[in-house]
Motif scaffolding. Structure first.
Motif, PDB file in Angstrom:
ATOM      1  N   GLN A 167       0.838  -1.188   0.000  1.00 15.55           N
ATOM      2  CA  GLN A 167       0.000   0.000   0.000  1.00 15.55           C
ATOM      3  C   GLN A 167       0.878   1.245   0.000  1.00 15.55           C
ATOM      4  N   CYS A 168       0.451   2.266  -0.754  1.00 15.83           N
ATOM      5  CA  CYS A 168       1.188   3.531  -0.758  1.00 15.83           C
ATOM      6  C   CYS A 168       0.886   4.271   0.540  1.00 15.83           C
ATOM      7  N   LYS A 169       1.954   4.612   1.263  1.00 16.82           N
ATOM      8  CA  LYS A 169       1.743   5.275   2.554  1.00 16.82           C
ATOM      9  C   LYS A 169       1.184   6.666   2.379  1.00 16.82           C
ATOM     10  N   ARG A 170       1.511   7.284   1.250  1.00 20.11           N
ATOM     11  CA  ARG A 170       1.109   8.674   1.083  1.00 20.11           C
ATOM     12  C   ARG A 170      -0.367   8.831   0.709  1.00 20.11           C
ATOM     13  N   CYS A 171      -0.832   8.045  -0.268  1.00 22.07           N
ATOM     14  CA  CYS A 171      -2.213   8.251  -0.719  1.00 22.07           C
ATOM     15  C   CYS A 171      -3.122   7.082  -0.361  1.00 22.07           C
ATOM     16  N   GLY A 172      -2.562   6.001   0.137  1.00 21.92           N
ATOM     17  CA  GLY A 172      -3.407   4.891   0.586  1.00 21.92           C
ATOM     18  C   GLY A 172      -3.796   3.898  -0.497  1.00 21.92           C
ATOM     19  N   LEU A 203      -2.808   5.019 -10.903  1.00 21.64           N
ATOM     20  CA  LEU A 203      -2.018   5.186  -9.687  1.00 21.64           C
ATOM     21  C   LEU A 203      -2.566   6.372  -8.914  1.00 21.64           C
ATOM     22  N   GLY A 204      -2.216   6.427  -7.608  1.00 16.83           N
ATOM     23  CA  GLY A 204      -2.836   7.440  -6.762  1.00 16.83           C
ATOM     24  C   GLY A 204      -2.062   8.731  -6.600  1.00 16.83           C
ATOM     25  N   CYS A 205      -0.736   8.637  -6.651  1.00 21.16           N
ATOM     26  CA  CYS A 205       0.073   9.843  -6.475  1.00 21.16           C
ATOM     27  C   CYS A 205       1.477   9.567  -7.018  1.00 21.16           C
ATOM     28  N   ALA A 206       2.320  10.595  -7.002  1.00 18.70           N
ATOM     29  CA  ALA A 206       3.674  10.441  -7.531  1.00 18.70           C
ATOM     30  C   ALA A 206       4.437   9.340  -6.791  1.00 18.70           C
ATOM     31  N   GLU A 207       4.201   9.260  -5.482  1.00 17.15           N
ATOM     32  CA  GLU A 207       4.884   8.286  -4.639  1.00 17.15           C
ATOM     33  C   GLU A 207       4.573   6.838  -5.056  1.00 17.15           C
ATOM     34  N   CYS A 208       3.355   6.635  -5.551  1.00 15.73           N
ATOM     35  CA  CYS A 208       2.947   5.293  -6.002  1.00 15.73           C
ATOM     36  C   CYS A 208       3.928   4.708  -7.017  1.00 15.73           C
ATOM     37  N   TYR A 209       4.513   5.575  -7.846  1.00 16.61           N
ATOM     38  CA  TYR A 209       5.435   5.089  -8.867  1.00 16.61           C
ATOM     39  C   TYR A 209       6.670   4.446  -8.239  1.00 16.61           C
TER      40      TYR A 209
HETATM   41 ZN   LIG Z   1       0.306   6.948  -3.719  1.00 14.58          ZN
END
Ligand SMILES: [Zn+2]
Ligand SMILES: [Zn+2]
Lengths: 168, 368
Positions: free
Chosen positions: A70-75, A87-93
């Protein structure tokens, strides 16, 4: 013939899309065609068929391991990604890096950006691209025993490496 | 005032006369997908975050150095527009139908007065920068989109990573975020059946072709959209040049097909063109399908100079004018399909007789 999407109104629009030598056709009523983005001469350059038929990843299942990433930033979870293909956010990448890399390879044939760089955020990226290019050149020079050129390249690489560290 | 013009006048910059290769290429479009680093992508954005994105984008474009370079932009929240007005923007190709899906809150579109630039905010990505010009003008579209991109990037930080480039909600747009497309009119290739060979060839070269045609059906208007499929691992110029070269090849193939058609079946072709012209001038009821087909024939007739004194731009204008939401907007009320067919016939008839568009009757009816 009835519209293949709503199955109620008569089909009057015959839409065809060809990508990678793969032809997909669908017959639609006027309403459904409009909803899908087919308006007269204008067809919006996106995935009309995706709009019509559902997810991009349908038919080509993305491997979802039972592990729970799970992406910690956007869930966003891996399941979310597999379901919608977004994808949910840049961090997801970063979080879903390997899976995304595989998908990008399948879509684009390559998975490395070589185009425009944003002036501010892209500065370091630009230096790194340059570094990579110089290192390849250096290898070639060494192989050809062009030692003078190799020495010159080594100096330039050293300078660039310093710039990279300084800029971070 | 400008906003009213966008919503009532069917004309747009992309329809203008004199675009390169306009006899075959109707319009060119470049779209860039961009997202802000500081926020999750729109489908995971909270309402107040969506507002912050809108605010940041507006601030970036309102700076004097930007307005001086790019001109004044009209900012419209979706919630400020009626559902019919939103559809008018789709019919003019200024926003995508996807923007209209779901909750309109937090979404907006920013349009330059000549409509060559439009920016969707909070569609699938935070930003979709679109440039639309007449004829084959991908390079110009790309330069214009690049200018808008740089203007935004001066105050806003984009989601970007070294490996994948510009990050977007959908991996299909990642990398350059660039989608370039050309709307082409290919009645010659369609009539000679050559289209069945040409299109699969293009798709092997990494292009996508979309159109309203199929086996057994006469191409409804013979309009096709050709676009790049790959956005990652190539440079923008490469994508633009590659597509431009393939479109040029298609343009010459189409011209050759038209020439042959005109030579070998002159009588039949001229009959078809004049019949369609007659229908457009005199019909009292026109379905959108018949209007499209007839307008396509008229466009071919103009390109081959079988019919003169009508600008090509008028054909594009009439195609937008014939769309359902546009008709409803002009009528000022909901219309049943049969009523739309009557109004469509009336408006096309009047425009071909030289009446100026727009319900407010500005102008004295002499355009040509
Ligand atoms: Zn994310
Ligand atoms: Zn339907």
């Amino acid at each position: 013939m009835l519209c293949e999407r709503c199955n109620t109104r008569p089909a009057s629009v015959h839409y065809t899309e060809i990508t990678n030598n793969k032809k997909q056709e669908i017959r639609l009523c006027e309403e459904c065609a409009r909803e899908a983005g087919i308006t007269g001469i204008g067809i919006m350059p996106q995935f009309v068929l995706q709009n019509l038929l559902g997810g991009l990843f349908e038919g080509t299942p993305v491997q979802v391991e039972p592990s729970y990433v799970q992406c910690k930033r956007c869930g966003l979870t891996e399941q979310d990604f597999a379901q919608r293909g977004l994808l949910g956010c840049a961090e997801c990448y970063t979080v879903f890096g390997p899976a995304v890399g595989r998908i990008l390879h399948r879509i684009h044939g390559k998975a490395e950006h070589t185009g425009k760089l944003p002036r501010r955020t892209g500065k370091i990226a630009g230096l790194k691209h340059e570094l990579k290019r110089l290192r390849q050149e250096l290898d070639a020079a060494v192989r050809q025993e062009a030692f003078e050129k190799a020495a010159e390249l080594r100096d330039r690489i050293r300078d660039l490496e310093r710039d990279c560290r300084g800029g971070q | 005032m400008a906003l009213k013009k966008i919503l009532t006048d069917p004309r747009s910059r992309w329809m203008e006369e004199g675009g390169p290769e306009a006899d075959v290429s109707v319009s060119s479009r470049v779209r860039l997908a961009r997202d802000l680093a500081a926020y999750p992508f729109p489908h995971r954005l909270r309402a107040e975050q969506a507002e912050e994105v809108l605010h940041a984008v507006r601030l970036a474009l309102d700076r004097p150095e930007v307005t001086k370079r790019l001109g004044k932009m009209e900012f419209m929240r979706l919630t400020e527009l009626s559902p019919v007005e939103r559809h008018v923007l789709v019919e003019k190709h200024l926003v995508s139908p996807d923007l209209l899906k779901g909750d309109p809150a937090g979404k907006a579109v920013i349009i330059r007065q000549d409509e060559a630039i439009s920016i969707m905010v909070n569609e699938e990505d935070h930003l979709r920068i679109q440039c639309l010009l007449p004829g084959l003008a991908l390079q110009e579209c790309w330069e214009l989109a690049g200018t808008v991109d740089d203007a935004l990037e001066a105050t806003v930080e984009y989601a970007f990573n070294e490996e994948f480039g510009y990050l977007s909600a959908c991996p299909t747009n990642v990398g350059t975020g660039l989608r370039a497309s050309v709307m082409m009119h290919l009645p010659g290739l369609a009539a000679t059946g050559m289209i069945e060979e040409v299109i699969p060839g293009l798709s092997k070269l990494g292009l996508t072709v979309r159109g309203l045609y199929g086996e057994g059906t006469k191409a409804a208007g013979s309009f096709f959209q050709v676009s790049n499929q790959i956005t990652l691992g190539r440079q923008e110029e490469e994508i633009i040049n590659n597509l431009t070269a393939l479109v040029r090849r298609l343009v010459s193939q189409e011209r050759e097909a038209r020439r042959r058609l005109h030579q070998e079946q002159r009588g039949a072709l001229e009959d078809r063109v004049f019949r369609s012209y007659g229908v457009l001038q005199y019909a009292r009821v026109l379905t959108s399908e018949e209007a499209m087909r007839s307008l396509s024939d008229l466009r071919l007739g103009l390109a081959l100079k079988i019919i003169k004194r009508i600008p090509l731009s008028l054909v594009s204008e009439l195609m937008v004018l014939s769309q359902p939401a546009f008709l409803i907007r002009l009528a000022g009320k909901e219309l049943k399909p049969a009523e739309r067919d009557v109004l469509r016939a009336q408006l096309i008839r009047e425009r071909l007789q030289g009446k100026k568009p727009g319900a407010d009757g500005e102008g004295n009816g002499k355009k040509r």
